[in-house]
Enzyme design. Structure first.
Site, PDB file in Angstrom:
ATOM      1  N   CYS A 259      13.511 -18.792  27.360  1.00  0.00           N
ATOM      2  CA  CYS A 259      12.801 -18.821  28.468  1.00  0.00           C
ATOM      3  C   CYS A 259      13.819 -18.661  29.582  1.00  0.00           C
ATOM      4  O   CYS A 259      13.022 -18.043  30.549  1.00  0.00           O
ATOM      5  CB  CYS A 259      12.343 -19.896  28.424  1.00  0.00           C
ATOM      6  SG  CYS A 259      10.784 -20.047  27.110  1.00  0.00           S
TER       7      CYS A 259
HETATM    8  N1  COA Z   1      -8.686 -23.126  20.592  1.00  0.00           N
HETATM    9  C1  COA Z   1      -9.383 -23.529  19.931  1.00  0.00           C
HETATM   10  N2  COA Z   1      -8.426 -24.816  19.093  1.00  0.00           N
HETATM   11  C2  COA Z   1      -7.952 -25.436  20.002  1.00  0.00           C
HETATM   12  C3  COA Z   1      -6.967 -23.951  20.024  1.00  0.00           C
HETATM   13  C4  COA Z   1      -7.253 -22.635  19.663  1.00  0.00           C
HETATM   14  N3  COA Z   1      -6.662 -20.942  19.985  1.00  0.00           N
HETATM   15  N4  COA Z   1      -5.559 -24.386  20.194  1.00  0.00           N
HETATM   16  C5  COA Z   1      -5.959 -25.531  20.057  1.00  0.00           C
HETATM   17  N5  COA Z   1      -7.084 -26.234  19.625  1.00  0.00           N
HETATM   18  C6  COA Z   1      -7.797 -27.281  19.833  1.00  0.00           C
HETATM   19  C7  COA Z   1      -6.530 -28.114  19.032  1.00  0.00           C
HETATM   20  O1  COA Z   1      -6.699 -28.165  17.937  1.00  0.00           O
HETATM   21  C8  COA Z   1      -6.743 -29.932  19.852  1.00  0.00           C
HETATM   22  O2  COA Z   1      -8.012 -30.292  18.902  1.00  0.00           O
HETATM   23  P1  COA Z   1      -8.270 -31.552  19.160  1.00  0.00           P
HETATM   24  O3  COA Z   1      -7.919 -32.002  20.347  1.00  0.00           O
HETATM   25  O4  COA Z   1      -9.006 -31.488  18.082  1.00  0.00           O
HETATM   26  O5  COA Z   1      -7.194 -32.493  18.467  1.00  0.00           O
HETATM   27  C9  COA Z   1      -7.074 -29.307  21.611  1.00  0.00           C
HETATM   28  O6  COA Z   1      -7.571 -28.073  21.309  1.00  0.00           O
HETATM   29  C10 COA Z   1      -6.561 -29.351  22.441  1.00  0.00           C
HETATM   30  O7  COA Z   1      -5.150 -28.639  22.156  1.00  0.00           O
HETATM   31  P2  COA Z   1      -3.484 -28.864  22.992  1.00  0.00           P
HETATM   32  O8  COA Z   1      -2.501 -28.087  21.455  1.00  0.00           O
HETATM   33  O9  COA Z   1      -3.724 -30.392  22.909  1.00  0.00           O
HETATM   34  O10 COA Z   1      -4.371 -28.093  24.543  1.00  0.00           O
HETATM   35  P3  COA Z   1      -3.296 -27.984  25.103  1.00  0.00           P
HETATM   36  O11 COA Z   1      -4.296 -28.545  25.932  1.00  0.00           O
HETATM   37  O12 COA Z   1      -1.978 -28.939  25.177  1.00  0.00           O
HETATM   38  O13 COA Z   1      -3.233 -26.338  25.535  1.00  0.00           O
HETATM   39  C11 COA Z   1      -0.841 -25.148  25.475  1.00  0.00           C
HETATM   40  C12 COA Z   1      -1.631 -25.892  24.371  1.00  0.00           C
HETATM   41  C13 COA Z   1       0.254 -24.793  24.147  1.00  0.00           C
HETATM   42  C14 COA Z   1      -2.224 -24.299  26.367  1.00  0.00           C
HETATM   43  C15 COA Z   1      -0.337 -26.318  26.047  1.00  0.00           C
HETATM   44  O14 COA Z   1       0.209 -27.383  26.045  1.00  0.00           O
HETATM   45  C16 COA Z   1       0.624 -25.529  26.651  1.00  0.00           C
HETATM   46  O15 COA Z   1       1.152 -24.411  27.774  1.00  0.00           O
HETATM   47  N6  COA Z   1       2.341 -25.977  27.182  1.00  0.00           N
HETATM   48  C17 COA Z   1       2.941 -25.216  27.585  1.00  0.00           C
HETATM   49  C18 COA Z   1       4.040 -24.913  27.066  1.00  0.00           C
HETATM   50  C19 COA Z   1       3.973 -23.231  27.585  1.00  0.00           C
HETATM   51  O16 COA Z   1       4.004 -22.978  27.573  1.00  0.00           O
HETATM   52  N7  COA Z   1       5.775 -23.362  26.046  1.00  0.00           N
HETATM   53  C20 COA Z   1       6.077 -22.014  25.671  1.00  0.00           C
HETATM   54  C21 COA Z   1       7.437 -22.180  26.418  1.00  0.00           C
HETATM   55  S1  COA Z   1       7.511 -22.719  27.746  1.00  0.00           S
END
Ligand code: COA
Length: 377
Positions: free
Chosen positions: A158
């Site tokens: 990144c």
């Molecule tokens: N569609 C529907 N539901 C989804 C999904 C999708 N595509 N992907 C995940 N979910 C679900 C999960 O399974 C989880 O369900 P549960 O609560 O029943 O277990 C719920 O949604 C929340 O998932 P989670 O992974 O905790 O979501 P989040 O709010 O953390 O968002 C990211 C996920 C990846 C968007 C977020 O964590 C993020 O962007 N983090 C920053 C890291 C990043 O961007 N890194 C890249 C390099 S810098």
């Protein structure tokens, strides 16, 4: 060392013509999941295979801010029997995919800086993945541009783009190169797991390029140039964002396309750990320059997740940054690995006035954080 100022004298961007919206992406993914679950119904019933869950466009927009992503080749990505891009193989005598897109961005940056090949001494290709180990993609680009001197590739996930700018800054400052072009051909789509609900929406393709030189050599034709006031890099090891893809699969008998070979992350942990690190990194850099946070006109931040940018903005400013102060491009481009902050810079810098200060900052895998404080000339 001389006291010359190091400047960014031109930038360029290549944006693919093809894109995939969340709706298209989810329709294809869900089609694949329905088929997968039907094909594995007996094993799922017996508990030996886990059913795959459906994705939702609404979740993606809410959790990440991403609505669409540009891709180098759309063909194959939405085919539920393939679920990965389809690129034509090129012979060794043809230009490689990554060099081709790097060149488009590089030529734009050189034109913006009004630099000819003979003015440039070094080419850095810096990104999250290079398509081969050697010869360096940078050397291929160097040859295509007709630049003498040297080129090399570097990988810092990144932060590849900001770390490359820092290397360029140091080379010009030290006098080992008069002018450097740093290029970030971020072709992330082959490394994205399009079959994984947690990450299928995250990445997009782009290329950015930046010309770095000194105020001794800058052309009067360079319309928008920036003194680099300071650069700062920081890395702290973390497994929370990882890809194990690599040449050793041949020796250790692991599947080169196994799940751990794609981008994988613990998104929640990344969010929690990286946001405070990035905010602290930037505020201490500004403090060392005696620049007040409130005096920064523009924040060209890494573009991975809108909620991360909002939180970092709040930590820095004590309030939400406006769209003008901290432009967002991830809604259209998604996460483009290291290039996000430079896409924002490319698209949102021309309106700044002489004397205006801005911060370019990337953060993510490694963990790595890279930043430059710049001032419009
Ligand atoms: N569609 C529907 N539901 C989804 C999904 C999708 N595509 N992907 C995940 N979910 C679900 C999960 O399974 C989880 O369900 P549960 O609560 O029943 O277990 C719920 O949604 C929340 O998932 P989670 O992974 O905790 O979501 P989040 O709010 O953390 O968002 C990211 C996920 C990846 C968007 C977020 O964590 C993020 O962007 N983090 C920053 C890291 C990043 O961007 N890194 C890249 C390099 S810098």
């Amino acid at each position: 060392m001389s006291e010359k100022n190091i400047v960014i004298s031109g930038v360029g961007i290549w944006t693919p013509t093809e894109s995939v919206t969340n709706e298209e992406l989810v329709e294809a993914y869900n089609g694949y999941v329905v088929k997968y679950n039907a094909e594995n119904a007996a094993e799922i019933e017996a508990g030996t295979v886990e059913a795959k869950p459906l994705s939702s466009a609404e979740f993606i927009t809410k959790a990440s801010g991403i609505k669409s992503r540009y891709v180098y080749r759309k063909d194959g990505i939405l085919d539920i029997n393939r679920m990965r891009p389809k690129w034509e193989e090129r012979s060794d005598d043809e230009i490689s995919h990554q060099a081709e897109v790097a060149l488009i961005a590089a030529r734009k940056a050189l034109a913006a800086a009004n630099k000819k090949p003979e003015d440039v001494d070094a080419v850095i290709v810096s990104c999250a993945y290079t398509q081969r180990s050697y010869p360096a993609v940078a050397i291929e680009v160097q040859e295509q541009l007709g630049i003498k001197g040297f080129g090399f590739d570097m990988l810092v996930a990144c932060s590849a783009a900001t770390f490359a700018l820092q290397r360029a800054y140091e080379m010009v400052k030290a006098g080992t190169a008069r002018c450097v072009i740093a290029i970030n051909p971020e072709l992330t789509s082959p490394q994205n797991n399009w079959r994984d609900r947690d990450s299928h929406f995250i990445f997009g393709d782009v290329a950015t390029a930046t010309v770095v030189e000194s105020d001794d050599t800058i052309s009067p034709e360079a319309q928008h140039s920036y003194d680099v006031l300071s650069t700062k890099a920081q890395t702290v090891f973390s497994n929370n964002i990882r890809s194990n893809f690599g040449y050793t699969s041949y020796a250790d008998d692991t599947d080169p396309y196994g799940l751990d070979k794609f981008f994988i992350q613990n998104g929640r942990k990344v969010f929690k750990e990286v946001c405070p690190m990035a905010a602290e990194h930037i505020s201490s850099q500004l403090e060392s320059l005696h620049i007040e946070v409130a005096d920064v006109k523009r924040w060209w931040l890494h573009q991975a997740n809108i909620n991360m940018n909002t939180l970092i903005g709040k930590r820095l400013l004590g309030r939400e940054a406006t769209a003008e102060e901290a432009p967002i491009v991830l809604d259209r481009y998604a996460n483009t690995a290291s290039a996000g902050s430079l896409i924002a810079f490319n698209l949102y810098h021309e309106d700044l006035q002489a004397g205006d200060t801005g911060v370019i900052c990337s953060f993510g895998a490694g963990y790595s954080i890279g930043s430059l404080v710049v001032r419009k000339r």
